[in-house]
Scaffold this active site. Structure first.
Site, PDB file in Angstrom:
ATOM      1  N   HIS A 492       0.833  -1.207   0.000  1.00 28.97           N
ATOM      2  CA  HIS A 492       0.000   0.000   0.000  1.00 28.97           C
ATOM      3  C   HIS A 492       0.866   1.256   0.000  1.00 28.97           C
ATOM      4  O   HIS A 492       0.716   2.133  -0.866  1.00 28.97           O
ATOM      5  CB  HIS A 492      -0.913  -0.016   1.234  1.00 28.97           C
ATOM      6  CG  HIS A 492      -1.793   1.181   1.356  1.00 28.97           C
ATOM      7  ND1 HIS A 492      -3.133   1.165   1.023  1.00 28.97           N
ATOM      8  CD2 HIS A 492      -1.549   2.455   1.768  1.00 28.97           C
ATOM      9  CE1 HIS A 492      -3.661   2.358   1.229  1.00 28.97           C
ATOM     10  NE2 HIS A 492      -2.713   3.162   1.679  1.00 28.97           N
ATOM     11  N   GLU A 493       1.771   1.341   0.967  1.00 27.89           N
ATOM     12  CA  GLU A 493       2.602   2.543   1.058  1.00 27.89           C
ATOM     13  C   GLU A 493       3.562   2.647  -0.128  1.00 27.89           C
ATOM     14  O   GLU A 493       3.877   3.758  -0.587  1.00 27.89           O
ATOM     15  CB  GLU A 493       3.378   2.545   2.375  1.00 27.89           C
ATOM     16  CG  GLU A 493       2.499   2.529   3.620  1.00 27.89           C
ATOM     17  CD  GLU A 493       1.458   3.636   3.656  1.00 27.89           C
ATOM     18  OE1 GLU A 493       1.697   4.699   3.041  1.00 27.89           O
ATOM     19  OE2 GLU A 493       0.408   3.459   4.289  1.00 27.89           O
ATOM     20  N   HIS A 496       1.899   4.466  -2.884  1.00 25.86           N
ATOM     21  CA  HIS A 496       2.035   5.921  -2.720  1.00 25.86           C
ATOM     22  C   HIS A 496       3.422   6.374  -3.167  1.00 25.86           C
ATOM     23  O   HIS A 496       3.568   7.417  -3.812  1.00 25.86           O
ATOM     24  CB  HIS A 496       1.846   6.296  -1.248  1.00 25.86           C
ATOM     25  CG  HIS A 496       0.427   6.280  -0.771  1.00 25.86           C
ATOM     26  ND1 HIS A 496      -0.593   6.920  -1.438  1.00 25.86           N
ATOM     27  CD2 HIS A 496      -0.138   5.724   0.341  1.00 25.86           C
ATOM     28  CE1 HIS A 496      -1.726   6.755  -0.770  1.00 25.86           C
ATOM     29  NE2 HIS A 496      -1.476   6.024   0.306  1.00 25.86           N
ATOM     30  N   HIS A 499       3.759   6.798  -6.777  1.00 28.27           N
ATOM     31  CA  HIS A 499       3.085   8.027  -7.207  1.00 28.27           C
ATOM     32  C   HIS A 499       4.060   9.206  -7.130  1.00 28.27           C
ATOM     33  O   HIS A 499       4.056  10.093  -7.995  1.00 28.27           O
ATOM     34  CB  HIS A 499       1.868   8.269  -6.308  1.00 28.27           C
ATOM     35  CG  HIS A 499       0.770   9.030  -6.966  1.00 28.27           C
ATOM     36  ND1 HIS A 499      -0.457   9.220  -6.378  1.00 28.27           N
ATOM     37  CD2 HIS A 499       0.691   9.671  -8.153  1.00 28.27           C
ATOM     38  CE1 HIS A 499      -1.237   9.929  -7.174  1.00 28.27           C
ATOM     39  NE2 HIS A 499      -0.554  10.220  -8.260  1.00 28.27           N
TER      40      HIS A 499
END
Length: 705
Positions: A492-493, A496, A499
């Protein structure tokens, strides 16, 4: 003490480090305050140069102009990231001192009427066809158009057009909020750190896994205690609530966790959060909005509270009955063990859910831990990014770090060019907030240096991204062995992080994760999907002792059990969304008891009995000290998008480079340069629907089955 430019490394934008990363090895506590005061002075000088420019305002001399050295951004990013990841009492006190000063500076900018008039002049030129034609303004790119709109709306949403009396009130509110939100966060960290469940009797750790027992013993040894210590950090709290046979200690731990910051002492957050809610309401109403959620959601994909509630209602209608069935199944299972008179309490749920899951699927997280050694997981996730995007990661010991647990990696693109620096910070410690997050020490941007010719090529200044987590620590006899849930958190992280890493925008304020809150979770939640894909697990999941791969039957059981309690988990998330929206959809000040308000706010989504004295709100940092006020629904909003998007990866093959490249080009690299739905439609070639999420969760049958 002399903190001049000569001995304060923060004064100079050129740190002399690899990729100009923060010089953590040279930065000292006493450097921060003089650096921030100098940075504010430089920032004011820069703004005054814009305001006092005698030339007619244009995009280039008013909006697109950037400071040669945004010292304030550099220094505050270091300071506030350390406050989250590696703080102490001195740094906390300094933050309390500097917070109102920084807020006053921000207020001075957003209420700077001459500055706004220049921005408005440019905005009007590009939004009035007659003016545009008359002044022959150059055509703006989509990104420049977005930056102009954000600059103009930013001033207006801050209240620059209000009468002076209301502006003064907004200044006061902003200052109070900066102090209160910081205090909320600091109180939560202090109370979390202060609690320890100290155990001496071996009977009280019965049921715990060997991993959890050893971790508790290590925690005790570090504190000089002969026994076991359980804390409220997730790697300690979660296993105890899931496996410990001692029900009374589970209850004690549950109550400690769920009564944080509501004990009537100096770290009580109830009145603080009341003030935060009421000040945000007052701010919204001063700006002409009925509620704070009305104010916030104008700048979100959802646009207005009604759409948020429509999403919540749609998901509740689909998930509430399956969730009630799941809870009833666990209660029936508990009765089969403890008798019909046994009353299932919240501190029992994880314990009996784990036992039922084990009975139904013959799988639990402890069976999987030996196959998820942290360094192997890290390499597996890095290699996944290589397979999808061609990028590679190289550890660089010469990059300074802020704690010995932190590692720094250089990230290179498929063609070998430098992309970013990635920091990883995996373990809990005193002075570190709980949870997991991605942040940055430097955003990506494009521009020219101060002395460059106007025709010189643009420099692509690459980002410095950080992953901060609280994973299971290594022990004296074992490396860090993760649960499957921790693997999902890492993914999940890391989503990010991608991104930020892939950002390719001109302006830092639009780069990376600087997007609408209900869009920012798409890249992160998309990556979570890989956690149960056999093709991915086969690339790294090996027993840390034998080197044997994760057995196929284990993978089959993981997949078979993936939707165990999925409806319960969804409804639990929706309960937090309801609580968030209840606070920020008030149109009158919050006067009622906080616990009672909470009880009423999320009642329709509560599946387990509520406990006297428990209060989620006092530790709900996402909405009181983070950026998710009137935005917690974003996780479910983005989940609809991520299920829909991952369906494209599954259709083409989960490692399909063309699909990944399209996701990179259309979403990851774009940051906030265009409207999120425009970007998503371009990637998906259509509108997102809830269908893929319902199919993934087994709420409706997968069309492909």
């Amino acid at each position: 003490m002399n903190n001049s430019i000569n001995n304060n490394p923060l004064f100079n934008k050129d740190y002399g480090t690899p990729h100009n990363t923060p010089p953590f090895d040279r930065v000292r506590f006493e450097h921060f305050e003089p650096a921030i005061m100098e940075a504010i002075k430089r920032d004011n000088d820069f703004i005054q140069r814009i305001v006092n420019n005698p030339d007619t305002p244009t995009f280039d001399n008013t909006i697109g102009i950037t400071t040669p050295d945004d010292m304030l951004e550099r220094v505050t990013k270091i300071l506030f990231n350390l406050l989250s990841a590696n703080t102490d009492d001195k740094l906390d006190e300094l933050a309390q001192k500097l917070s109102p000063i920084l807020t006053q500076h921000a207020n001075d900018i957003i209420f700077n009427k001459p500055y706004f008039e220049r921005v408005k002049y440019v905005y009007d030129l590009y939004n009035n066809e007659n003016d545009k034609a008359q002044h022959q303004q150059r055509q703006l790119s989509d990104e420049e158009t977005m930056l102009l709109r954000r600059a103009y709306e930013g001033f207006r949403r801050a209240g620059v057009e209000l009468p002076q009396q209301k502006q003064d009130k907004l200044r006061e509110i902003n200052s109070q909020l900066s102090i209160l939100t910081l205090q909320f966060s600091q109180n939560l960290l202090k109370e979390t750190k202060a609690f320890e469940l100290r155990i001496k009797d071996p009977k009280d750790i019965e049921g715990l896994t060997p991993t959890a027992i050893e971790a508790a013993a290590n925690a005790a040894k570090e504190k000089g205690f002969d026994g076991w210590i359980i804390t409220l950090n997730a790697p300690s709290y979660g296993p105890f609530m899931t496996y410990a046979d001692n029900r009374e200690l589970r209850k004690q731990l549950y109550l400690a966790k769920n009564t944080l910051c509501c004990h009537g002492d100096q770290t009580d957050n109830r009145e603080i959060l009341r003030q935060i809610v009421n000040l945000r309401l007052e701010k919204a109403q001063l700006l002409g909005f009925k509620t704070y959620s009305d104010y916030v959601l104008v700048e979100r994909m959802a646009e207005k509270p009604q759409k948020v509630y429509q999403l919540i209602d749609k998901l509740l209608n689909a998930y509430i009955e399956p969730a009630r069935h799941e809870v009833q199944e666990i209660e029936n299972f508990a009765h089969s063990i403890k008798g019909d008179d046994f009353k299932l309490q919240p501190w029992d749920f994880s314990y009996f859910a784990q036992k039922l899951r084990k009975q139904l699927f013959d799988i639990d997280s402890e069976m999987l831990r030996p196959y998820f050694e942290l360094s192997k997981v890290r390499d597996g996730i890095f290699n996944l990014a290589t397979r999808l995007y061609g990028i590679t990661f190289r550890y660089n010991a010469d990059i300074p770090v802020y704690h010995r647990d932190v590692e720094a990696y250089e990230v290179f693109d498929a063609d070998g060019s430098y992309l970013a620096v990635l920091y990883t910070d995996f373990y809990p410690r005193d002075g570190k907030q709980s949870g997991a997050w991605m942040t940055s020490f430097k955003e990506q941007w494009m521009g020219r240096d101060e002395n460059d010719e106007p025709t010189a090529p643009l420099k692509n200044s690459r980002p410095h991204v950080s992953l901060v987590m609280n994973f299971t620590k290594p022990t004296y006899t074992k490396p860090a062995l993760l649960s499957l849930a921790e693997v999902e958190t890492f993914l999940h992280e890391f989503g990010h992080a991608l991104h930020g890493i892939f950002s390719n925008t001109h302006f830092a304020s639009l780069s990376g994760t600087n997007v609408y809150w209900d869009f920012v979770e798409l890249p992160s939640q998309l990556m979570e999907n890989f956690a149960i894909q056999p093709e991915f697990l086969d690339t790294f999941a090996q027993n840390y002792q034998t080197g044997q791969p994760l057995p196929k039957e284990y993978i089959d059981r993981i997949i078979a059990s993936r939707n165990f309690n999925v409806a319960y988990a969804c409804v639990r998330q929706l309960s937090f969304s309801l609580l968030d929206m209840a606070y920020y959809s008030l149109n009158e000040p919050l006067l009622t008891d906080i616990t009672e308000f909470e009880h009423q706010a999320w009642q329709q989504a509560i599946l387990l009995s509520e406990v006297d004295g428990a209060c989620m709100s006092t530790q709900f940092s996402h909405i009181f000290s983070g950026g998710y006020a009137a935005g917690y629904y974003s996780y479910k909003w983005a989940e609809v998008l991520d299920a829909d998007a991952f369906a494209q990866f599954k259709k083409a093959g989960i490692f399909d480079r063309a699909t990944a490249q399209r996701f990179r080009d259309e979403i990851l690299s774009k940051g906030g340069t265009e409207e999120p739905m425009t970007l998503y439609r371009r990637f998906r070639k259509g509108e997102p629907t809830i269908q893929a999420l319902l199919e993934r969760n087994g709420i409706i049958k997968d069309k492909q089955q």
